[in-house]
Design an enzyme around this catalytic site. Structure first.
Site, short mmCIF file in Angstrom:
data_model
loop_
_atom_site.label_atom_id
_atom_site.label_comp_id
_atom_site.label_asym_id
_atom_site.label_seq_id
_atom_site.Cartn_x
_atom_site.Cartn_y
_atom_site.Cartn_z
N LYS A 138 -14.03 -1.95 -120.36
CA LYS A 138 -15.06 -2.99 -120.47
C LYS A 138 -15.12 -3.48 -121.90
CE LYS A 138 -17.74 -1.49 -122.92
NZ LYS A 138 -17.65 -0.94 -124.31
N TYR A 223 -23.74 -2.57 -121.40
CA TYR A 223 -24.30 -1.43 -120.65
C TYR A 223 -25.71 -1.74 -120.16
CZ TYR A 223 -20.50 1.68 -122.03
OH TYR A 223 -19.27 2.28 -122.18
P1 NAD Z 1 -9.89 1.86 -131.10
O1 NAD Z 1 -9.86 0.92 -132.26
O2 NAD Z 1 -10.24 3.28 -131.35
O3 NAD Z 1 -8.48 1.84 -130.35
C1 NAD Z 1 -7.84 0.64 -130.03
C2 NAD Z 1 -6.36 0.92 -129.85
O4 NAD Z 1 -5.68 -0.31 -129.58
C3 NAD Z 1 -5.70 1.52 -131.12
O5 NAD Z 1 -4.83 2.55 -130.76
C4 NAD Z 1 -4.90 0.34 -131.67
O6 NAD Z 1 -3.74 0.76 -132.38
C5 NAD Z 1 -4.53 -0.41 -130.40
N1 NAD Z 1 -4.19 -1.80 -130.62
C6 NAD Z 1 -3.20 -2.45 -129.98
N2 NAD Z 1 -3.08 -3.70 -130.41
C7 NAD Z 1 -4.02 -3.87 -131.35
C8 NAD Z 1 -4.42 -4.98 -132.16
N3 NAD Z 1 -3.77 -6.17 -132.08
N4 NAD Z 1 -5.43 -4.82 -133.01
C9 NAD Z 1 -6.10 -3.65 -133.09
N5 NAD Z 1 -5.77 -2.55 -132.34
C10 NAD Z 1 -4.75 -2.67 -131.48
O7 NAD Z 1 -10.88 1.22 -130.04
P2 NAD Z 1 -11.54 1.98 -128.80
O8 NAD Z 1 -12.88 2.47 -129.19
O9 NAD Z 1 -10.57 2.94 -128.24
O10 NAD Z 1 -11.79 0.75 -127.79
C11 NAD Z 1 -10.76 0.25 -126.95
C12 NAD Z 1 -11.38 -0.39 -125.70
O11 NAD Z 1 -12.10 0.63 -125.00
C13 NAD Z 1 -12.40 -1.49 -125.96
O12 NAD Z 1 -12.29 -2.50 -125.00
C14 NAD Z 1 -13.75 -0.80 -125.84
O13 NAD Z 1 -14.80 -1.67 -125.41
C15 NAD Z 1 -13.45 0.23 -124.77
N6 NAD Z 1 -14.32 1.44 -124.87
C16 NAD Z 1 -14.95 1.85 -123.75
C17 NAD Z 1 -15.75 2.98 -123.81
C18 NAD Z 1 -16.44 3.48 -122.57
O14 NAD Z 1 -17.25 4.39 -122.67
N7 NAD Z 1 -16.12 2.96 -121.41
C19 NAD Z 1 -15.92 3.65 -125.02
C20 NAD Z 1 -15.24 3.21 -126.14
C21 NAD Z 1 -14.42 2.08 -126.07
#
Ligand code: NAD
Length: 372
Positions: A138, A223
């Site tokens: 999401k 949320y």
């Molecule tokens: P994060 O920054 O920790 O991880 C993102 C990942 O994407 C990294 O490994 C990064 O290297 C990669 N990536 C690939 N292409 C990229 C680019 N062009 N720029 C930046 N990063 C790039 O982020 P996250 O917290 O893991 O969030 C990722 C997704 O998960 C988001 O959509 C967020 O809303 C969702 N999320 C959901 C929950 C949940 O509880 N459902 C919790 C956290 C995050």
């Protein structure tokens, strides 16, 4: 945020037995009385090995019906680490340039996209075109137009599209929904959803409009919005919204710091919600009907979710949200199981349409109809 140790300490004996049984699925279980799961297992590759991808991979160790078998990442060193940690064969490893080749890999059934929001649209469409089921974090996309295109692409490719709404499988949340459906709150009149945290590093992608598509509303406010829909049990017909910004340097144009929004439902129920990147520990739901109420705090964090109703404390088992979500999604994909609250693309599209309307209401200062 809870750890695995906290989890084990918190659950009751029966829930613990259930969990231990699931842990034996891929091991020799001849010593156990319960039959291990014998059915089909969904073989999943994770795309985006960041913070949440890492949390999800760890949680998948406890899954019975799903198994992490592949990775897609732009960082070779991360791929090597994950291969060693999760025993992932080289042939199931891809990068962002070559992952379309997964179409020739019969050992991967689904790809879970866990990358920054702006990438979901093109990545999910590529997953669909490769003939694999898509699970997407999401918000599903940056706006309703993108969301519709993703749904269309998955339909055309005859693959499923699911979105990571982990609360839809959380036992205490489901109990409140059960009570509402059974009429135990009477006529639902009011919902309040407050979701927020202080966004730290100003350089993170969450504060970059191009990658996040907005600010707090896209990330955490969703949320409160999604919660308003599953707690009230109805689709809103109008929305009003206001934005406040105390730090325009950190929260640039198009990146909302705090948004308040109000929803009106055809039944006459109303919702008042708050989304913020500048308020910590904001994680509270309150539902009120003419015969009773439910309140949850925390309501959408990783848990344990805590809450009570007019009948007393919510005592359903505490779960690892991501383990349960993935097992349930495996069932949805493999056996067409219908969840209590949908987690498909259409469900996510409803949120995106309302988010589009919230941003429009902020911009115009006007009430926006959701029925046209
Ligand atoms: P994060 O920054 O920790 O991880 C993102 C990942 O994407 C990294 O490994 C990064 O290297 C990669 N990536 C690939 N292409 C990229 C680019 N062009 N720029 C930046 N990063 C790039 O982020 P996250 O917290 O893991 O969030 C990722 C997704 O998960 C988001 O959509 C967020 O809303 C969702 N999320 C959901 C929950 C949940 O509880 N459902 C919790 C956290 C995050």
């Amino acid at each position: 945020m809870n750890t695995r140790r906290d989890f084990l300490r918190n659950i009751g004996a029966s829930a613990l037995m259930l969990q231990l049984n699931s842990l034996t699925t891929f091991a020799d279980s001849s010593d156990h009385h319960e039959q291990p799961y014998q059915g089909k297992v969904l073989r999943v590759a994770i795309m985006g090995l960041g913070g949440y991808g890492t949390r999800f991979a760890e949680a998948m160790k406890d899954c019975t019906k799903a198994k992490l078998v592949g990775v897609i990442s732009g960082t070779t060193s991360k791929i090597k680490d994950w291969q060693a940690k999760y025993n992932i064969p080289e042939k199931n490893c891809y990068n962002y340039d070559n992952f379309d080749q997964v179409k020739n890999n019969p050992d991967i059934d689904a790809i879970y996209v866990i990358t920054p929001n702006a990438l979901h649209h093109s990545q999910v469409i590529r997953v669909a075109n490769a003939g694999k089921h898509a699970i997407c974090e999401k918000p599903m996309a940056l706006n309703a137009r993108e969301g519709q295109e993703m749904i269309d692409a998955c339909k055309k490719a005859n693959v499923k599209l699911l979105v990571g709404y982990r609360m839809h499988f959380e036992p205490r949340t489901l109990e409140v929904i059960r009570m509402r459906n059974a009429g135990e709150f009477g006529k639902v009149m009011f919902f309040q959803g407050q979701c927020g945290f202080k966004a730290g590093d100003p350089k993170q992608w969450r504060l970059d409009k191009a990658l996040a598509g907005g600010g707090s509303m896209m990330d955490i406010g969703i949320y409160a919005l999604n919660g308003a829909r599953y707690m009230v049990g109805e689709e809103p017909v109008w929305v009003t919204a206001q934005e406040t910004k105390t730090d325009p340097v950190k929260f640039k144009d198009g990146v909302d710091e705090t948004i308040q929004f109000q929803l009106g439902f055809a039944s006459g129920a109303v919702a008042s919600c708050l989304s913020s990147y500048n308020i910590n520990h904001l994680d509270r739901f309150f539902l009120s009907g003419d015969k009773g109420f439910a309140e949850m705090q925390p309501s959408t964090g990783y848990g344990p979710i805590r809450g009570r109703t007019h009948q007393g404390e919510l005592t359903q088992p505490v779960t690892i949200h991501q383990s349960v979500q993935m097992d349930e999604m495996a069932d949805i994909i493999l056996t067409n199981k219908k969840p209590v609250v949908p987690v498909n693309g259409e469900e996510a599209l409803k949120d995106l349409k309302i988010i589009d309307a919230i941003y429009q209401a902020v911009k115009t200062g006007k009430k926006v109809s959701l029925t046209t």
